[in-house]
Every structure is written in C-alpha cells, then in structure tokens.
Design an enzyme around this catalytic site. Structure first.
Site, PDB file in Angstrom:
ATOM      1  N   ASP A   1      10.977   3.807   2.607  1.00 42.03           N
ATOM      2  CA  ASP A   1      11.970   3.935   3.687  1.00 42.03           C
ATOM      3  C   ASP A   1      12.497   2.599   4.184  1.00 42.03           C
ATOM      4  OD1 ASP A   1       9.567   3.045   5.065  1.00 42.03           O
ATOM      5  OD2 ASP A   1      10.610   3.591   6.905  1.00 42.03           O
TER       6      ASP A   1
ATOM      7  N   ARG B   1      13.772   8.108   2.485  1.00 40.89           N
ATOM      8  CA  ARG B   1      12.556   8.516   1.762  1.00 40.89           C
ATOM      9  C   ARG B   1      12.834   9.651   0.788  1.00 40.89           C
ATOM     10  NH1 ARG B   1       8.022   6.096   4.158  1.00 40.89           N
ATOM     11  NH2 ARG B   1       8.059   5.921   6.419  1.00 40.89           N
TER      12      ARG B   1
ATOM     13  N   ASP C   1       3.699  -5.745  -1.804  1.00 41.54           N
ATOM     14  CA  ASP C   1       4.652  -6.815  -1.510  1.00 41.54           C
ATOM     15  C   ASP C   1       3.865  -8.097  -1.208  1.00 41.54           C
ATOM     16  OD1 ASP C   1       6.918  -8.214  -0.760  1.00 41.54           O
ATOM     17  OD2 ASP C   1       7.253  -7.135   1.090  1.00 41.54           O
TER      18      ASP C   1
ATOM     19  N   GLY D   1       4.635   6.043   2.656  1.00 39.98           N
ATOM     20  CA  GLY D   1       5.437   5.719   1.474  1.00 39.98           C
ATOM     21  C   GLY D   1       4.981   6.326   0.165  1.00 39.98           C
TER      22      GLY D   1
END
Ligand code: IMP
Length: 173
Positions: free
Chosen positions: A157, A163, A101, A42
């Site tokens: 993604d 992405r 997160d 990422g």
C-alpha cells in the site's frame, strides 16, 4: 498531479514467482513442522496465494509490526502491533514478508520469533529491495529483486491505498 502507476510485475508474472517459491519451500520443508508467520498487512495476498500452492501441510499465523502508514520512508522505530498466537517452540518457522527494504522490520521480527525457541527461522519475501538496506538480514527465499522505487499493489500500500491491485506497480507521486 495524479499519481502515476508504472507496471513492475503483472499478475501472471507474480503467479509464476509464487509457484516457484512454493515448490522450493515444499521441497525444503518436506516432513517438518512448518509454521508460516505472515507480516500484516502487506503479505496477506502473498501468503494466501503461497499456501494454496504448497504441497506440504503447514500452520499459519500473523504478526504485525508498526507500518509505514502514509510515509514512504521508514523511521527506523519498529514496534509490535500484533504478537504471534501459535506455539512455535521446536517448529520450523518461515517469516513471510511482502517486501524487504531497510531490513529493520525483518531484523526486529527475527529476534522476536527466536525468543520463542523455534527449531529454525527463515525469511521468504516476495520482493527484495536492497537499495536502502541498513541491516544485513538473511532472506532465504526471494521472489524478485527490485532495484528501487516505491511499490504498490498485490497487498502493498501507500497510505492504505492500492493493496487490491492484482499486479505490482511503481508509484510515482
Ligand atoms: P523495512 O523495515 O524498511 O525493510 O520495511 C519493511 C516494510 O516497509 C514492508 O513490510 C512494507 O510494509 C514497507 N515497505 C517498504 N518498501 C515498500 C514499498 O516499496 N511499498 C510499500 N511498502 C513498503
């Protein structure tokens, strides 16, 4: 039903956020041995933009934790899919992450990196999404806080899609 992409950050807005982070990092780590360790996959676009805006020399490496895959929630099980390859003992390390997160991944990776006895380890995340936080993790450099939602684009993604998008979007399935 076709997934809906709701704009969250444009490419121009991301550029400004990354410039600001690069300025702060360049000033804070002036004269130090800095190694940027980016979390695959990422953070690959974020890292490549960030390093080109830094005004200090750095070393770069990549690390990979098991990703969400096609799931939109974390199962809480983290494993290392790619270890670091650069010697970070005695260096200042900045862990470069796309999004924090639950905090479980960063928590795990910080422990892993500390085992190599770096001088310091800090975290730089483009997006901080504190809504589902399970572990209190120190994020020294945050591009933007986002309340909630599943985000895609600019390296992020969903099941390996999206992405490539230059901006960041809220994905509504
Ligand atoms: P955490 O362990 O829950 O903090 O999750 C960290 C990883 O989950 C991030 O590096 C991302 O790969 C993935 N992730 C968390 N939220 C999102 C999101 O909104 N979009 C895409 N990936 C996400």
């Amino acid at each position: 039903m076709t997934p809906e992409l709701i704009p969250v950050l444009s490419a121009e807005e991301i550029d400004l956020l990354v410039s600001d982070l690069a300025q702060r990092i360049s000033s804070d780590y002036q004269g130090r041995d800095l190694v940027l360790v980016a979390v695959l996959k990422g953070a690959f676009i974020f890292l490549s933009d960030l390093v080109r805006k830094l005004t200090i020399p750095v070393k770069i490496d990549f690390i990979q934790a098991a990703s969400y895959g096609s799931r939109a929630t974390s199962c809480g099980q983290i494993r290392l899919a790619k270890e670091i390859g650069v010697d970070i003992k005695g260096c200042d390390v900045l862990l470069v992450e796309d999004i924090v997160d639950t905090g479980l991944t960063i928590d795990y990776l910080l422990d892993y990196l500390r085992s190599f006895q770096p001088r310091s380890v800090a975290v730089c995340a483009l997006i901080d999404k504190p809504e589902r936080r399970e572990r209190e993790v120190p994020v020294a450099y945050v591009g933007r806080g986002v309340e909630k939602g599943f985000l895609v684009g600019y390296g992020l993604d969903h099941a390996e899609d999206y992405r490539h998008l230059p901006g960041i979007f809220h994905l509504k399935l």
